[in-house]
Every structure is written in structure tokens, then in C-alpha cells.
Design a protein around this motif. Structure first.
Motif, PDB file in Angstrom:
ATOM      1  N   ILE B  18       0.847  -1.199   0.000  1.00 35.04           N
ATOM      2  CA  ILE B  18       0.000   0.000   0.000  1.00 35.04           C
ATOM      3  C   ILE B  18       0.882   1.248   0.000  1.00 35.04           C
ATOM      4  CG2 ILE B  18      -1.765   1.296   1.240  1.00 35.04           C
ATOM      5  CD1 ILE B  18      -2.585  -1.404   2.572  1.00 35.04           C
ATOM      6  N   ARG B  19       1.871   1.240   0.905  1.00 29.67           N
ATOM      7  CA  ARG B  19       2.676   2.450   1.101  1.00 29.67           C
ATOM      8  C   ARG B  19       3.661   2.698  -0.043  1.00 29.67           C
ATOM      9  NH1 ARG B  19       2.755   4.599   6.522  1.00 29.67           N
ATOM     10  NH2 ARG B  19       0.971   3.694   7.605  1.00 29.67           N
ATOM     11  N   TYR B  20       4.001   1.666  -0.799  1.00 25.99           N
ATOM     12  CA  TYR B  20       4.929   1.864  -1.907  1.00 25.99           C
ATOM     13  C   TYR B  20       4.219   2.378  -3.154  1.00 25.99           C
ATOM     14  CZ  TYR B  20       9.383   1.276  -4.279  1.00 25.99           C
ATOM     15  OH  TYR B  20      10.569   1.528  -4.920  1.00 25.99           O
ATOM     16  N   GLY B  21       2.902   2.429  -3.087  1.00 25.89           N
ATOM     17  CA  GLY B  21       2.153   2.926  -4.252  1.00 25.89           C
ATOM     18  C   GLY B  21       1.884   1.860  -5.291  1.00 25.89           C
ATOM     19  N   VAL B  22       1.722   0.619  -4.814  1.00 24.12           N
ATOM     20  CA  VAL B  22       1.397  -0.480  -5.732  1.00 24.12           C
ATOM     21  C   VAL B  22      -0.012  -0.251  -6.303  1.00 24.12           C
ATOM     22  CG1 VAL B  22       0.952  -2.977  -5.827  1.00 24.12           C
ATOM     23  CG2 VAL B  22       2.973  -2.111  -4.630  1.00 24.12           C
ATOM     24  N   MET B  51      -5.423   1.904  -4.863  1.00 23.15           N
ATOM     25  CA  MET B  51      -4.916   0.567  -5.190  1.00 23.15           C
ATOM     26  C   MET B  51      -6.082  -0.416  -5.363  1.00 23.15           C
ATOM     27  SD  MET B  51      -2.468  -1.760  -2.752  1.00 23.15           S
ATOM     28  CE  MET B  51      -1.931  -3.418  -3.192  1.00 23.15           C
ATOM     29  N   VAL B  52      -6.026  -1.212  -6.413  1.00 26.47           N
ATOM     30  CA  VAL B  52      -7.030  -2.243  -6.660  1.00 26.47           C
ATOM     31  C   VAL B  52      -6.665  -3.491  -5.868  1.00 26.47           C
ATOM     32  CG1 VAL B  52      -7.938  -3.827  -8.425  1.00 26.47           C
ATOM     33  CG2 VAL B  52      -7.625  -1.396  -8.967  1.00 26.47           C
ATOM     34  N   VAL B  53      -7.607  -4.046  -5.116  1.00 27.35           N
ATOM     35  CA  VAL B  53      -7.389  -5.318  -4.428  1.00 27.35           C
ATOM     36  C   VAL B  53      -8.530  -6.250  -4.817  1.00 27.35           C
ATOM     37  CG1 VAL B  53      -7.021  -6.486  -2.239  1.00 27.35           C
ATOM     38  CG2 VAL B  53      -6.374  -4.096  -2.474  1.00 27.35           C
ATOM     39  N   LEU B  54      -8.187  -7.432  -5.297  1.00 25.42           N
ATOM     40  CA  LEU B  54      -9.241  -8.340  -5.758  1.00 25.42           C
ATOM     41  C   LEU B  54      -8.923  -9.771  -5.329  1.00 25.42           C
ATOM     42  CD1 LEU B  54     -11.855  -8.696  -7.433  1.00 25.42           C
ATOM     43  CD2 LEU B  54     -10.411  -9.067  -9.428  1.00 25.42           C
ATOM     44  N   GLN B  55      -9.898 -10.408  -4.685  1.00 20.64           N
ATOM     45  CA  GLN B  55      -9.771 -11.844  -4.412  1.00 20.64           C
ATOM     46  C   GLN B  55     -10.215 -12.593  -5.658  1.00 20.64           C
ATOM     47  OE1 GLN B  55     -11.249 -13.298  -0.666  1.00 20.64           O
ATOM     48  NE2 GLN B  55     -11.461 -15.378  -1.439  1.00 20.64           N
ATOM     49  N   ALA B  56      -9.265 -13.275  -6.279  1.00 16.24           N
ATOM     50  CA  ALA B  56      -9.534 -13.972  -7.540  1.00 16.24           C
ATOM     51  C   ALA B  56     -10.131 -15.343  -7.260  1.00 16.24           C
ATOM     52  CB  ALA B  56      -8.256 -14.104  -8.349  1.00 16.24           C
ATOM     53  N   GLU B  57     -10.564 -16.024  -8.338  1.00 18.96           N
ATOM     54  CA  GLU B  57     -11.180 -17.344  -8.203  1.00 18.96           C
ATOM     55  C   GLU B  57     -10.151 -18.453  -8.056  1.00 18.96           C
ATOM     56  OE1 GLU B  57     -11.314 -15.320 -10.770  1.00 18.96           O
ATOM     57  OE2 GLU B  57     -11.463 -16.328 -12.709  1.00 18.96           O
ATOM     58  N   SER B  58      -8.888 -18.151  -8.309  1.00 15.07           N
ATOM     59  CA  SER B  58      -7.841 -19.168  -8.216  1.00 15.07           C
ATOM     60  C   SER B  58      -6.489 -18.484  -8.351  1.00 15.07           C
ATOM     61  CB  SER B  58      -7.975 -20.207  -9.333  1.00 15.07           C
ATOM     62  OG  SER B  58      -7.691 -19.605 -10.589  1.00 15.07           O
ATOM     63  N   GLU B  59      -5.443 -19.240  -8.052  1.00 10.50           N
ATOM     64  CA  GLU B  59      -4.099 -18.706  -8.276  1.00 10.50           C
ATOM     65  C   GLU B  59      -3.826 -18.556  -9.762  1.00 10.50           C
ATOM     66  OE1 GLU B  59      -4.808 -21.245  -6.246  1.00 10.50           O
ATOM     67  OE2 GLU B  59      -3.884 -20.885  -4.285  1.00 10.50           O
ATOM     68  N   GLU B 185       7.380   3.164   6.079  1.00  5.72           N
ATOM     69  CA  GLU B 185       7.581   4.422   5.355  1.00  5.72           C
ATOM     70  C   GLU B 185       6.260   5.168   5.207  1.00  5.72           C
ATOM     71  OE1 GLU B 185      10.673   5.267   3.969  1.00  5.72           O
ATOM     72  OE2 GLU B 185      11.538   3.470   4.888  1.00  5.72           O
ATOM     73  N   ASP B 186       6.348   6.447   4.852  1.00  9.72           N
ATOM     74  CA  ASP B 186       5.148   7.210   4.511  1.00  9.72           C
ATOM     75  C   ASP B 186       4.550   6.695   3.210  1.00  9.72           C
ATOM     76  OD1 ASP B 186       5.179   8.801   6.709  1.00  9.72           O
ATOM     77  OD2 ASP B 186       6.317  10.419   5.764  1.00  9.72           O
ATOM     78  N   TYR B 187       3.301   7.042   2.966  1.00  5.22           N
ATOM     79  CA  TYR B 187       2.636   6.650   1.713  1.00  5.22           C
ATOM     80  C   TYR B 187       3.305   7.342   0.524  1.00  5.22           C
ATOM     81  CZ  TYR B 187      -1.140   4.719   4.529  1.00  5.22           C
ATOM     82  OH  TYR B 187      -1.864   3.977   5.417  1.00  5.22           O
ATOM     83  N   LYS B 188       3.652   6.551  -0.454  1.00  3.31           N
ATOM     84  CA  LYS B 188       4.147   7.132  -1.716  1.00  3.31           C
ATOM     85  C   LYS B 188       2.972   7.168  -2.689  1.00  3.31           C
ATOM     86  CE  LYS B 188       9.039   5.838  -1.896  1.00  3.31           C
ATOM     87  NZ  LYS B 188       9.400   4.750  -0.994  1.00  3.31           N
ATOM     88  N   PRO B 189       2.876   8.222  -3.496  1.00  2.00           N
ATOM     89  CA  PRO B 189       1.761   8.239  -4.461  1.00  2.00           C
ATOM     90  C   PRO B 189       1.964   7.176  -5.540  1.00  2.00           C
ATOM     91  CG  PRO B 189       3.225  10.104  -4.824  1.00  2.00           C
ATOM     92  CD  PRO B 189       3.727   9.395  -3.602  1.00  2.00           C
ATOM     93  N   ARG B 190       0.853   6.654  -6.050  1.00  2.00           N
ATOM     94  CA  ARG B 190       0.960   5.723  -7.186  1.00  2.00           C
ATOM     95  C   ARG B 190       1.397   6.497  -8.422  1.00  2.00           C
ATOM     96  NH1 ARG B 190      -3.167   3.222  -9.279  1.00  2.00           N
ATOM     97  NH2 ARG B 190      -4.614   4.856  -8.686  1.00  2.00           N
ATOM     98  N   TRP B 191       2.001   5.794  -9.376  1.00  2.00           N
ATOM     99  CA  TRP B 191       2.386   6.436 -10.634  1.00  2.00           C
ATOM    100  C   TRP B 191       1.132   6.909 -11.365  1.00  2.00           C
ATOM    101  CZ3 TRP B 191       5.963   1.795 -12.276  1.00  2.00           C
ATOM    102  CH2 TRP B 191       7.192   1.906 -11.613  1.00  2.00           C
ATOM    103  N   THR B 192       1.219   8.072 -11.975  1.00  2.00           N
ATOM    104  CA  THR B 192       0.081   8.543 -12.770  1.00  2.00           C
ATOM    105  C   THR B 192       0.102   7.843 -14.128  1.00  2.00           C
ATOM    106  OG1 THR B 192       1.384  10.312 -13.768  1.00  2.00           O
ATOM    107  CG2 THR B 192       0.238  10.843 -11.711  1.00  2.00           C
TER     108      THR B 192
END
Lengths: 253, 360
Positions: B18-22, B51-59, B185-192
Motif C-alpha cells: 500500500i505504502r509503496y504505491g502499488v 490501489m485495486v485489491v481483488l480476491q480472484a477465483e484461483s491462483e 515508510e510514509d505513503y508514496k503516491p501511485r504512478w500517474t
């Protein structure tokens, strides 16, 4: 012939710039080329070429990325809906479509198909159903009809031994995440025009975040079916459409 | 502003992401790493950083979602444990073949098969020697602390984007579950989107007017061209081997014997060194931080200086093969391992050194 007849008002047909100039590898008479063209024309007419990302499958359309003049990703076999899910969620302002055949979408990729549809991803899924594995040389597909002969059902599909043809489109129509599910064909000019309208609707739905728009195109495989293109289209009409009837299965308001 | 927090290794992975801006995480629950997805869902990063977080149906779906996101130039990741990572091997091969950057975390458990949910290091071969089909490599980082779990998320993404190749954090059930203090670390912004479009012209970010469309694929049917693709990949991997080797040396200056160990085994070896030195045995530790590229050069140098090396792994002996290749039989090398989820004690490790290397 004089060149003065080349005027805009005389133009009756032209190549859409959303198709590249590459020569398609599809067999003469195959429905893939027509379906590619109408998808590309829809993208052109909507003015979304620069905001569209397409996902190619494994199968006959594996090289679709060489033909669509939009940014393209080539997926592993069956996984196009997973790629499309991530692309759309990470780039929600984009139009995202997957393009898959029957083996890709309804056999190896069934889980990805069902779950992308069930989550209601805001994508357009184009599904070419010709009842056979074309690229690998004509083996039995999940949609191969009963008694239909293929390289791996040489005496015809024996339901007791090989199981039933799968109506995946009827299944995804049951899922709350799909907003538009339709079955079309492209073997006559009238059907091409109708299919194009359906594909247009399937892309327009993305503007309203309504969920998956799923367009099955019942197609032919004259090479795999070992028929002339004309005979293949006749066989399609008499046999494929009897089991896979054309029309809308679901239209959400 | 630096903040110290007591965290599980798995939580550190999630918090660092989260904090790296993934941009995106796609995953499927599996023990012993489910806290990663749980922590991400609880933190709701889509509200904080987008950040998008999604529980997928499988690996299988997870790794292919990673492919789609990575192809857009986004920083995307997945995490799993051994059986789930096995399911991802096809996708990893495609990602490496298409030269896409991404981060995968394996919190290893014992195998084979469904195995056990207890810690193990038996996925070393799978990670460093291939796993999927074709000639490709995964940049592999092996954290030995919760702090490194946190730090290697950013490092993994940096290396993945530098080389356009998947990076793997090869952890284990100990490091995933143990709680330690972590400097966050502090929150880094995600890349635009603008930054991504400008920085990564290879990515599918929408066709540019007047320019050819972008194609992301691992397919090349012309064998002459496919060989060129492979030569290009090998050149990239060679550069990676020259520039990115990372390791830590503990008490190696006067050492007559060397433990070679990574991850939680390296932590156990540190205690074994203390016990050994109390008995007058001059033993040190070479801890590979990158398992691929492997620190072969330093091990080759040490081989001329010490009397023996013991590769300590929670496996039947996997990394020991790389130690043997690096030391070229110039020094006595053996392996000590417990497996199936058993964590060796420092006493066992020291005893193995005494019997297999010193007295052997």
C-alpha cells in the motif's frame, strides 16, 4: 477506368483503420475475419481506438493482435477474462474486450469465464463458437455437437463416452454479473449487420458500467469440418443453429 | 516520518504494498499467507491510494490478472504459498516471456503435494531453476526478517521494472507468521497514467496517434526470431547476475567454517554461530539475499579461505547444489536440512557442522 470516380460520395466500402494492413492467416470462408472487421468498425465508429485494449486468446485467433490496430495483449490459453479483469479495473476509463474461441472460453478457461461474468466486470467478451479446435488441427471442442466428427471423435461425438456439448452462453446468461448476452452469426450479410449492432451494444454498455456484455458468434470451420466454405455455412445453419439458436438471451435495462 | 510497528511478516508485505504505491493486488487465500489479502482488504487501500485489491477465483486467475495489469505498465503483485505458486508457473513463464515486471511472494510451506502448512524452504529449485517452461529466470529475494519482508516489496518492484522481469520474494512460513518490529515508510503516491505512458513505451496504455499499436505477447512462431528473443533474455539475465547479487556476511573475517543459509535458516544459523564460537569453533555465515542471481563469486572466494561449508536449508538439499557449483569442489561442502515443516534447532545445526564438516 478513370480515377475521377474515386470520390467520397462514391465510397461504398473501405478498410477500417482499426484493422492493420497485415494479411490475415484465417482460412478462406472462416468467420473470424468478418468478426474481426465488425469489431474494428465498431471501435472506429465509437471513436475509441486510443482508449481500447484487446485481449487475444490461444487458438485460431492467437494472432488477433496482429490485426486489431489497438493496444493488444496475448493471454495464456483460457485466461483472457482474467487479463481483461485486471486491465479494466486498473484502467476503468478504457474499453476492454476479450476475443476467444470455444476451447479457450468454454473448456480450459471455464473458471475465468464464469467468474469474470459473475463478478460483473465491465468488459466486452467476444466468443467464437465453431464447435472445433481449429488451430491444433480439428479436435473435439466443448461445443462439438453430438455425433459430429473431429480428429479426437473420429466416429462422431459419443455423448455417453465424451460428454455433452456445453451451452456456456446459456450459463453466463444466468449470472447476475452479465448485462447483455446474445448469440449471433456472420455467415450472411444480414446476419453480419445484425451481429455488428450487437457488438456495438456490447461496447456501448461499457460506458454505463453495467457488467459483462457477452456476444457469442456461431461460426464455421470449413477446414476443420472438411467442407467447402459454402457447404460449411449450410451445415452451420442446419446443425449448429439447431442446437445454438440465434438471438438475445439477456438484455438488461 | 518513520514509524515503528509490531507486525507479522505477512502484514508487512501488505502494508509495504500500500505504502509503496502499488497499483493492484490479485490473490487467492492459502495458509500460511492469508493475512496478506486479509490485511489489504481491512486497510481498504482503494480508498487511500486507489490501489485495486481483488480476491480472484484461483491462483491461475491471480497470476493472469497480474499479467494483464503488468502489461499496462502498472505495479501489480500476487502472493501465495507453495501449492498455489505451483499453479502460477504457467503464468510466470508467460510473464517472463512477454518481459513484464511484477512481484510475486511465496510464503513457502512443506510439500510435496498438499504437504503441510508448516514452514519449509523446499521451493528453492522451483523458484531459482525455472518452475515454468522455457529458459527464464525469476529475480529472487530471500527475506530473513519482517523488516526485509517490508523492504523487499519496494526493492522487488524496482528490480522487476529495471529488468522487465518478474521478481519473487521467497519467504517461508516462519518469516510470514513471526511478529517483529518494522520501520514503515510514509505513503508514496501511485504512478500517474501520464508517467506510465511516458516511462514505459512498451506498455499497453492506449494507442498513440500516428504510432504503431503495442502488442504484449510471448509468442514468436519464427524460430530464428524466437532464438533472438531467447538470446536477448539471456543477455538481460547476465547483466542481472553481474549487477544485482546481494548477500550478507556475518563473522566471516576469521571464519574457518561457513554456514550458507537464507531466510529463517539464516536466523537459526546466527544462534548456531554463537553456540559454536562459545565452544571455540570459528564459524561464520554467508546469507544469500538474492537467491537468483546467486552469490557464486563470493562463495568461490571463500572456498579458498575456509575449511568447509555447510548449506543449511529446510529442504532435502537444494541450494547446496549452487554452493557446490560456486565452490567447484575446492572446499568440503555438505548439506543439513529438516523438512516436512520441521524447523531445525541451532544445536542440531551446530552438531551437523561438527559431525559432517569438522569431524567428517
Amino acid at each position: 477506368m478513370s480515377k475521377d470516380i474515386i470520390k467520397p460520395e462514391n465510397l461504398v466500402y473501405r478498410r477500417t483503420p482499426v484493422l492493420t494492413k497485415n494479411t490475415m492467416h484465417y482460412c478462406p470462408g472462416c468467420g473470424h475475419g468478418t468478426t474481426h472487421r465488425i469489431v474494428a468498425e465498431v471501435i472506429e465508429e465509437m471513436g475509441i481506438q486510443e482508449q481500447t485494449i484487446g485481449i487475444a486468446p490461444v487458438g485460431c485467433a492467437v494472432l488477433a493482435y496482429n490485426y486489431f490496430e489497438v493496444d493488444m495483449q496475448e493471454a495464456a490459453h483460457g485466461r483472457a477474462p482474467a487479463l481483461a479483469t485486471a486491465v479494466k479495473r486498473l484502467k476503468p476509463d478504457f474499453f476492454v474486450f476479450s476475443y476467444q474461441g470455444d476451447g479457450d472460453l468454454a473448456a480450459i478457461g471455464t473458471a475465468e469465464t464464469i467468474h469474470a461474468c459473475n463478478r460483473g466486470e465491465n468488459i466486452t467478451m467476444i466468443f467464437i463458437n465453431n464447435g472445433i479446435y481449429g488451430m491444433t488441427g480439428g479436435q473435439m471442442a466443448p461445443t462439438t455437437l453430438e455425433d459430429m466428427k473431429t480428429a479426437t471423435s473420429p466416429y462422431g461425438r459419443d455423448i455417453a463416452m465424451m460428454g455433452n456439448p456445453l451451452k456456456i452462453t446459456e450459463i453466463v446468461a444466468q449470472l447476475p454479473g452479465t448485462c447483455y448476452v446474445t448469440r449471433q452469426a456472420v455467415y450472411t450479410p444480414a446476419l453480419v449487420r445484425k451481429c455488428k449492432r450487437a457488438i456495438r451494444q456490447a461496447f456501448e454498455n461499457q460506458k454505463e458500467n453495467k457488467g459483462v456484455s457477452f456476444v457469442e458468434v456461431v461460426s464455421n470451420c470449413n477446414s476443420g469440418w472438411k467442407m467447402t466454405p459454402v457447404a460449411a455455412n449450410q451445415w452451420l445453419e442446419e446443425n449448429m443453429l439447431a442446437f445454438y439458436p440465434l438471438g438475445d438471451l439477456k438484455v438488461s435495462k | 516520518m518513520k514509524e515503528l510497528r509490531l507486525m507479522k511478516g505477512n502484514e508487512a508485505i501488505a502494508e509495504a504494498a500500500i505504502r509503496y504505491g502499488v497499483d493492484g493486488y490479485f490473490g487467492y487465500p492459502i495458509t500460511p499467507q492469508s493475512e496478506i489479502l486479509e490485511h489489504l482488504m481491512a486497510e481498504e487501500p482503494y480508498k487511500k491510494t486507489g490501489m485495486v485489491v481483488l480476491q480472484a477465483e484461483s491462483e491461475v486467475a491471480s497470476i493472469n490478472m497480474v499479467y494483464g495489469g503488468a502489461a499496462c505498465g502498472k505495479r501489480v503483485m500476487t502472493t501465495s504459498s507453495s501449492p498455489g505458486i505451483s499453479l502460477m508457473q504457467e503464468g510466470l513463464s508467460y510473464i517472463a516471456g512477454a518481459e513484464l515486471p511484477c512481484l510475486v511472494v511465496n510464503v513457502v510451506r512443506g510439500g510435496p503435494g498438499l504437504g503441510t502448512i508448516q514452514p519449509s524452504q523446499a521451493d528453492y529449485f522451483q523458484t531459482t531453476k525455472g518452475g515454468g517452461h522455457g529458459d527464464y529466470r525469476l529475480i529472487t529475494l530471500a527475506p530473513a526478517s519482517v523488516q526485509e519482508m517490508y523492504d523487499f516489496v519496494g526493492l522487488g518492484f524496482d528490480l522487476a521494472f529495471k529488468y522487465r522481469n518478474p521478481a519473487m520474494i521467497l519467504s517461508d512460513g516462519v518469516i510470514g507468521q513471526v511478529m517483529e518490529k518494522v520501520q514503515i515508510e510514509d505513503y508514496k503516491p501511485r504512478w500517474t497514467d501520464e508517467y506510465i505512458k511516458k516511462s514505459f513505451p512498451w506498455a499497453t496504455t492506449g494507442k498513440n496517434p500516428g504510432k504503431p499499436h503495442i502488442i504484449i505477447t510471448s509468442l514468436e512462431l519464427d524460430s530464428e526470431k524466437q532464438e533472438k528473443v531467447n538470446i536477448h533474455l539471456q543477455k538481460k539475465y547476465k547483466e542481472c547476475q553481474e549487477k544485482e547479487v546481494r548477500y550478507e556476511m556475518i563473522h566471516c573475517d576469521d571464519a574457518e567454517y561457513i554456514f550458507v543459509a537464507y531466510g529463517s535458516s539464516a536466523r537459526i544459523c546466527q544462534k548456531a554461530i554463537q553456540l559454536g564460537r562459545e565452544k571455540g569453533i570459528k564459524v561464520g555465515l554467508l546469507r544469500p539475499i538474492t537467491l537468483w542471481p546467486f552469490p557464486s563469486k563470493i562463495l568461490g572466494e571463500l572456498a579458498g579461505k575456509v575449511k568447509g561449508m555447510l548449506s543449511v536449508e529446510m529442504s532435502a538439499g537444494q541450494m547446496v547444489e549452487d554452493v557446490l557449483l560456486a565452490t567447484k569442489h575446492k572446499v568440503k561442502v555438505d548439506h543439513f536440512g529438516r523438512f516436512g515443516g520441521i524447523i531445525p534447532t541451532p544445536q542440531e545445526v551446530l552438531h551437523a557442522l561438527e559431525t559432517k564438516i569438522i569431524g567428517g
